[in-house]
Structure formats: C-alpha cells, structure tokens
Design a protein around this motif. Structure first.
Motif, PDB file in Angstrom:
ATOM      1  N   UNK A   1      -0.831  10.946 -10.868  1.00  0.00           N
ATOM      2  CA  UNK A   1      -1.940  11.933 -10.853  1.00  0.00           C
ATOM      3  C   UNK A   1      -1.105  13.364 -10.956  1.00  0.00           C
ATOM      4  N   UNK A   2      -0.191  13.643 -10.232  1.00  0.00           N
ATOM      5  CA  UNK A   2       0.627  14.909 -10.523  1.00  0.00           C
ATOM      6  C   UNK A   2       1.203  15.135 -12.059  1.00  0.00           C
ATOM      7  N   UNK A   3       1.628  13.955 -12.485  1.00  0.00           N
ATOM      8  CA  UNK A   3       1.981  13.885 -14.094  1.00  0.00           C
ATOM      9  C   UNK A   3       0.574  14.133 -14.778  1.00  0.00           C
TER      10      UNK A   3
ATOM     11  N   UNK B   1       4.132   3.306 -15.914  1.00  0.00           N
ATOM     12  CA  UNK B   1       5.490   2.634 -15.921  1.00  0.00           C
ATOM     13  C   UNK B   1       6.265   3.663 -16.052  1.00  0.00           C
ATOM     14  N   UNK B   2       6.221   4.758 -16.799  1.00  0.00           N
ATOM     15  CA  UNK B   2       7.120   5.858 -16.929  1.00  0.00           C
ATOM     16  C   UNK B   2       7.382   6.519 -15.544  1.00  0.00           C
ATOM     17  N   UNK B   3       6.331   6.719 -14.718  1.00  0.00           N
ATOM     18  CA  UNK B   3       6.534   7.414 -13.495  1.00  0.00           C
ATOM     19  C   UNK B   3       7.249   6.342 -12.529  1.00  0.00           C
TER      20      UNK B   3
ATOM     21  N   UNK C   1       0.909  -1.346  -0.062  1.00  0.00           N
ATOM     22  CA  UNK C   1      -0.035   0.059  -0.036  1.00  0.00           C
ATOM     23  C   UNK C   1       0.860   1.313   0.023  1.00  0.00           C
ATOM     24  N   UNK C   2       1.821   1.333   0.966  1.00  0.00           N
ATOM     25  CA  UNK C   2       2.662   2.586   0.969  1.00  0.00           C
ATOM     26  C   UNK C   2       3.335   2.949  -0.439  1.00  0.00           C
ATOM     27  N   UNK C   3       3.780   1.955  -1.140  1.00  0.00           N
ATOM     28  CA  UNK C   3       4.479   2.041  -2.457  1.00  0.00           C
ATOM     29  C   UNK C   3       3.448   2.647  -3.407  1.00  0.00           C
ATOM     30  N   UNK C   4       2.156   1.783  -3.324  1.00  0.00           N
ATOM     31  CA  UNK C   4       1.012   2.359  -4.198  1.00  0.00           C
ATOM     32  C   UNK C   4       0.561   3.782  -3.976  1.00  0.00           C
ATOM     33  N   UNK C   5       0.610   4.254  -2.738  1.00  0.00           N
ATOM     34  CA  UNK C   5       0.389   5.556  -2.572  1.00  0.00           C
ATOM     35  C   UNK C   5       1.388   6.498  -3.298  1.00  0.00           C
ATOM     36  N   UNK C   6       2.708   6.361  -2.975  1.00  0.00           N
ATOM     37  CA  UNK C   6       3.861   7.080  -3.467  1.00  0.00           C
ATOM     38  C   UNK C   6       3.634   7.065  -5.167  1.00  0.00           C
ATOM     39  N   UNK C   7       3.333   6.036  -5.684  1.00  0.00           N
ATOM     40  CA  UNK C   7       3.338   5.819  -7.070  1.00  0.00           C
ATOM     41  C   UNK C   7       2.233   6.652  -7.753  1.00  0.00           C
ATOM     42  N   UNK C   8       0.913   6.327  -7.137  1.00  0.00           N
ATOM     43  CA  UNK C   8      -0.193   6.787  -7.727  1.00  0.00           C
ATOM     44  C   UNK C   8      -0.253   8.440  -7.583  1.00  0.00           C
TER      45      UNK C   8
END
Length: 330
Positions: free
Chosen positions: A244-246, A261-263, A233-240
């Motif tokens: 969304x910022x991108x 994938x790029x993020x 979950x914490x990795x999911x939060x960081x990635x998502x």
C-alpha cells in the motif's frame, strides 16, 4: 501516508494485536473453540502452538475481549527465558502482587495462595497466560505445574494458557514433563491461512478501516500475497503495508500481482527470507536461459520502479519542507 491517500480511517496492517481486526479463519475459530472448551473445565492447562506470527497472541486478545471481567482476572508472562523462581515472581506481578527483594519462595507461594483465595471469594477465577513457552526451562515448567496444584475449597485456583512455537510440541511429549502433560485438557496447533482465507483476511482488515475498493486489488495480487507469505498473518501484514505504501507513492489505485511480487522481493532483500537455512545458493539448480532473461527483465523493471518511488519520496519531502518554511515566514 497511504491511509491518507486511500482515505482510510487508520492503518489496516499494524503488527500490534487488535481485536477489531480479528479474522475468524477456520483455524482461528477452532483455536477459540478449544480455548473456550478448556476454560469451561475450570482447571488444568490449555496449549496453543503455531508458527511465529500465526496469531496466537491475537487469539488470547479476542478471548479476553469476550470474557466477563467480573468473573476472570488475567495475568500474562511474556519474558520466558527465566528461572522457575523468576517465573513465579513474574506471574505474581502479573496478578498485581508486589514483593520485597529477597523474599523466600515459601513466602511467595503463601502470598500467591492468599491472592487466589481472595479472588475466589470475590467470584473471580485466575487465568495465567504464558507466551513463548518453548523457551521455558524444565524447572520453570515444573513451577507452573506446582501452581496448578494449589486448590481452593477443593477446586483448582489457577488455569493456565500456554502459547508457543511448534518446537514446544516435542517438549510437551517428553517424559520430563509427563505430569504437566497429564493436566492438559485442550490443545490445538494453529496453522497458516489458505489462499482463500488470505484474500478474506486482507479484505477484512481493509474494510475495518473503511476501505471502499480503493485501491482495487487484482485477483492475482491476493494469490501473490499468499505465495509470498505462506498464509502467516504477521507476514501478510508486513507485506501488505509495504504494498500500500508503494501504491500511494506511485499514486496508483490498483494493486497488481507484479507490485506484490516486487515488494516481496524487496522485503526478502531487506529483511532476509527467514525460511531457508545455511547457504541456499549452493543447492540451487542452474537457471534456464529463458528464465534468467525473465528475471533480468523483472529486476530492471523493479529498479525503474524503485527509482520512481525514490523520486516521489524526495518530492514529498521537498513539498513538506517548502510548506513548513512558508508557514514559518507567514
């Protein structure tokens, strides 16, 4: 920034535990069941282990939100690289007991016992939560066991929840802590989310802040999130959050697998993979020519995208500065 662009009521992927975002995956639901069962025994230890970022602290937050505050008083100890005596002092501070510097251990234990007796008379049970227990010394673990020996009217005075990473499992299985292990009444290892649960987790957090399918997520994008994070979950939060910022910077209303994938690749470069040890490049097999060409093409696309994002950030900064200047002149 992205919460405004997508008209969300807040940021859905903050790292701070928040019971509003609790997602009852099969693993998290079973862990809660073990916690509830353990508390029903009114004694001993409850052990929850899991990888970093698996959601152990969130579990306790969810449990605490469900408990009757008139029945329980809870103390938390997070800093665990301490001696046995210091752990006792931290536990006392967590229950609101101050102390004079230099107080001897016998006096501390008497004060602790008086505190739990007072709580019992008021109809409350003491719950001690100790996080990162894999870092505790054997002396500190023994101190916890000794606290569990304190009884009031023949009943245990303190119940303890131990939260730790997987390496605590072999420690708990060792002969050195056999007496503590015999007092463990419930134990559960919290694993990662499945691919389907990862999708549900992302959607749940988005809907909690008013997401109405803007941005729309491609099915492959959710799969890409799971591949990149392993369902933690914490990795999911960081990635998502970065995805969304991108999306907001590029002013897009669709999240694709390529964006994820790029993020993820960008995060690996910025923060490190954190999963491979040593020199991973030395063990990598040769890359086929066609695969190498695809990687080069993907990197070129990523560079172009990052260039567009950089220009967009600069534009937003310039617009903000211009607005501030105009406001000051007015």
């Amino acid at each position: 920034m992205f919460d405004t662009f997508y008209k969300l009521s807040g940021q859905p992927f903050l790292l701070t535990p928040d019971t509003r975002f609790f997602f009852g995956s099969s693993g998290h639901s079973r862990a809660i069941a073990h916690l509830v069962y353990g508390l029903a025994q009114q004694e001993g230890f409850i052990v929850i282990t899991g990888e970093v970022g698996a959601g152990k602290t969130t579990l306790v937050e969810q449990l605490w939100a469900q408990l009757d505050r008139s029945t329980y008083v809870m103390a938390r100890v997070v800093t665990t690289q301490v001696s046995g005596d210091d752990l006792l002092r931290l536990a006392m501070a967590g229950f609101g007991l101050g102390e004079n510097p230099g107080t001897d251990k016998a006096t501390l234990l008497r004060r602790f016992e008086h505190m739990v007796r007072d709580q019992r008379r008021q109809g409350r049970r003491c719950l001690l939560v100790v996080d990162e227990v894999q870092n505790l010394s054997l002396a500190a673990l023994e101190e916890l066991r000794m606290l569990s020996n304190i009884t009031v009217d023949g009943r245990a005075s303190v119940q303890t929840i131990l939260l730790g990473q997987p390496q605590f499992r072999p420690i708990l299985a060792s002969r050195d802590v056999e007496q503590l292990r015999q007092r463990v009444l419930a134990s559960y290892h919290l694993g990662p989310l499945t691919e389907a649960e990862t999708r549900g987790y992302v959607q749940h957090r988005l809907r909690t802040v008013g997401w109405a399918d803007d941005p729309a997520w491609e099915d492959d994008a959710f799969a890409a999130v799971h591949r990149a994070t392993g369902g933690i979950p914490r990795r999911i939060n960081t990635l998502c959050a970065r995805v969304l910022l991108l999306g907001a910077l590029e002013e897009t209303h669709a999240i694709t697998a390529l964006m994820v994938e790029e993020t993820a690749e960008e995060l690996r470069r910025d923060l490190g993979d954190g999963q491979a040890g040593g020199d991973a490049s030395a063990a990598r097999p040769p890359v086929p020519a066609d695969a190498l060409a695809q990687r080069i093409e993907a990197l070129e696309a990523m560079a172009a995208r990052q260039d567009r994002v950089s220009r967009r950030i600069l534009q937003l900064l310039e617009d903000g500065l211009a607005g501030n200047t105009a406001g000051a002149q007015a």
